[in-house]
Enzyme design. Structure first.
Site, PDB file in Angstrom:
ATOM      1  N   LYS A  84       0.790  -1.102   0.091  1.00 59.23           N
ATOM      2  CA  LYS A  84       0.209  -0.026  -0.013  1.00 59.23           C
ATOM      3  C   LYS A  84       0.961   1.171   0.092  1.00 59.23           C
ATOM      4  CE  LYS A  84      -3.998  -2.095   2.040  1.00 59.23           C
ATOM      5  NZ  LYS A  84      -3.574  -3.639   2.393  1.00 59.23           N
TER       6      LYS A  84
HETATM    7  O1  LIG Z   1      -5.184  -4.001  -0.231  1.00 59.58           O
HETATM    8  C1  LIG Z   1      -5.635  -5.032   0.621  1.00 59.58           C
HETATM    9  O2  LIG Z   1      -5.237  -6.157   0.230  1.00 59.58           O
HETATM   10  C2  LIG Z   1      -6.767  -4.702   1.555  1.00 59.58           C
HETATM   11  C3  LIG Z   1      -7.362  -3.614   1.097  1.00 59.58           C
HETATM   12  C4  LIG Z   1      -8.636  -3.505   1.936  1.00 59.58           C
HETATM   13  O3  LIG Z   1      -9.502  -2.721   1.547  1.00 59.58           O
HETATM   14  N1  LIG Z   1      -8.652  -4.323   2.960  1.00 59.58           N
HETATM   15  C5  LIG Z   1      -7.863  -5.510   3.412  1.00 59.58           C
HETATM   16  O4  LIG Z   1      -8.328  -6.255   4.290  1.00 59.58           O
HETATM   17  N2  LIG Z   1      -6.957  -5.654   2.842  1.00 59.58           N
HETATM   18  C6  LIG Z   1      -5.661  -6.292   2.979  1.00 59.58           C
HETATM   19  O5  LIG Z   1      -6.520  -7.767   2.844  1.00 59.58           O
HETATM   20  C7  LIG Z   1      -5.882  -8.859   3.867  1.00 59.58           C
HETATM   21  C8  LIG Z   1      -7.180  -9.227   4.626  1.00 59.58           C
HETATM   22  O6  LIG Z   1      -6.891 -10.053   5.426  1.00 59.58           O
HETATM   23  P1  LIG Z   1      -8.182 -11.059   6.043  1.00 59.58           P
HETATM   24  O7  LIG Z   1      -8.997 -10.298   6.861  1.00 59.58           O
HETATM   25  O8  LIG Z   1      -7.224 -11.805   7.241  1.00 59.58           O
HETATM   26  O9  LIG Z   1      -8.556 -12.030   5.084  1.00 59.58           O
HETATM   27  C9  LIG Z   1      -4.978  -7.972   4.928  1.00 59.58           C
HETATM   28  O10 LIG Z   1      -3.663  -8.194   4.135  1.00 59.58           O
HETATM   29  C10 LIG Z   1      -5.571  -6.324   4.521  1.00 59.58           C
HETATM   30  O11 LIG Z   1      -4.452  -5.623   4.767  1.00 59.58           O
END
Ligand SMILES: O=C(O)c1cc(=O)[nH]c(=O)n1[C@@H]1O[C@H](COP(=O)(O)O)[C@@H](O)[C@H]1O
Length: 281
Positions: free
Chosen positions: A99
């Site tokens: 990011k």
């Molecule tokens: O850019 C991302 O991947 C991201 C954007 C967003 O809006 N929300 C989000 O959860 N993420 C990332 O996606 C992953 C979600 O992880 P879980 O919630 O464990 O499935 C994490 O690494 C977050 O940093």
């Protein structure tokens, strides 16, 4: 620099072959503990290489979360380099989730770090934040085009704090999030079979019927699993853009380790549920 086939074309092909699931590699301290590993570099390495071994030969995309590697300083970043290399060697495309976002001249440095072929952390795509202004990302857009890599630009994020920025309405009546989608649509215009400049749109964000998701690029959709969204929510959120959605699951898969068979089975369960909703849409 020899240019690879553009990221969007490579992504379309691997999604067609393997289905669209992205498995995140997020080595949270609590997950390391749950796997019986120490919260140290050896634990980090064992955790992340096990995830790669379990699923990188069968899912379309893997998304290492840089934060959890940076926690350990240079030795953690060295593990990240190995993880990127091994996941790519197994046929998955790697989206580096770092990011990044800064003024253009500094953004050029971040672009070199992740999008220049031959850089130790070169990845197929990088997550970037456009909230210093979309134009500040231009060095990353330019280098991605040159090297055949892609970007995922935060548009409508999955977290509850996102709307105060992303739903804000500009002087021209458009929301900030919609403006980011419009920039991406322009970036991807005319690209076949899919542009390389994707948006991040959380699977948790609810009804998006007032947004134009037809950006001719991929839509990375985190939020399935631990954040409460399910495969069944995807058609409601994404409508006709579902074909270009890459749903990400991190903790929802990772909590099934350390057994590789159990990790694989969890990923296959999510993949099957997602395939079913895509096929039925
Ligand atoms: O850019 C991302 O991947 C991201 C954007 C967003 O809006 N929300 C989000 O959860 N993420 C990332 O996606 C992953 C979600 O992880 P879980 O919630 O464990 O499935 C994490 O690494 C977050 O940093």
């Amino acid at each position: 620099m020899t240019s690879m086939e553009p990221f969007g074309a490579r992504l379309r092909r691997v999604m067609d072959e393997r289905g669209p699931l992205c498995v995140g590699i997020d080595p949270h301290a609590s997950l390391l503990a749950g796997w019986g590993l120490n919260d140290d570099v050896a634990g980090l390495e064992r955790f992340s290489r096990t995830v790669v071994e379990a699923v990188a030969d069968r899912v379309a995309v893997m998304k290492p979360q840089s934060a959890f590697f940076e926690r350990f300083g240079s030795r953690g970043v060295a593990v990240l380099e190995t993880v990127v290399r091994e996941a790519r060697a197994a046929g998955a495309l790697v989206v580096m989730d770092a990011k990044r976002g800064d003024i253009g001249s500094t953004m050029a440095g971040y672009a070199e770090a992740y999008l220049h072929q031959g850089a130790p952390l070169f990845s197929d795509a990088l997550t970037v934040s456009p909230y210093l202004g979309y134009g500040s990302l231009s060095p990353a857009v330019a280098l991605a085009r040159e090297s055949g890599a892609g970007l995922f630009v935060l548009a409508l994020t999955s977290n509850p704090e996102g709307p105060e920025v992303q739903h804000a309405v500009r002087a021209d009546g458009r929301s900030v999030g919609a403006t980011m989608l419009a920039h991406l649509a322009a970036e991807n215009a005319g690209e076949e079979p899919l542009g390389s400049f994707g948006a991040v749109v959380g699977a948790t964000v609810g009804d998006l019927s007032s947004y134009d998701l037809a950006i001719n690029g991929p839509l990375l959709a985190p939020g399935v699993g631990a954040q409460g969204a399910t495969a069944a929510d995807l058609p409601k959120v994404f409508g006709p853009a579902l074909r270009n959605v890459v749903p990400n699951v991190s903790r929802g898969v990772l909590r099934h380790g350390p057994d590789t068979g159990a990790l694989r089975a969890a990923a296959e369960r999510f993949a099957g549920e997602i395939q079913a909703v895509v096929a039925g849409s």
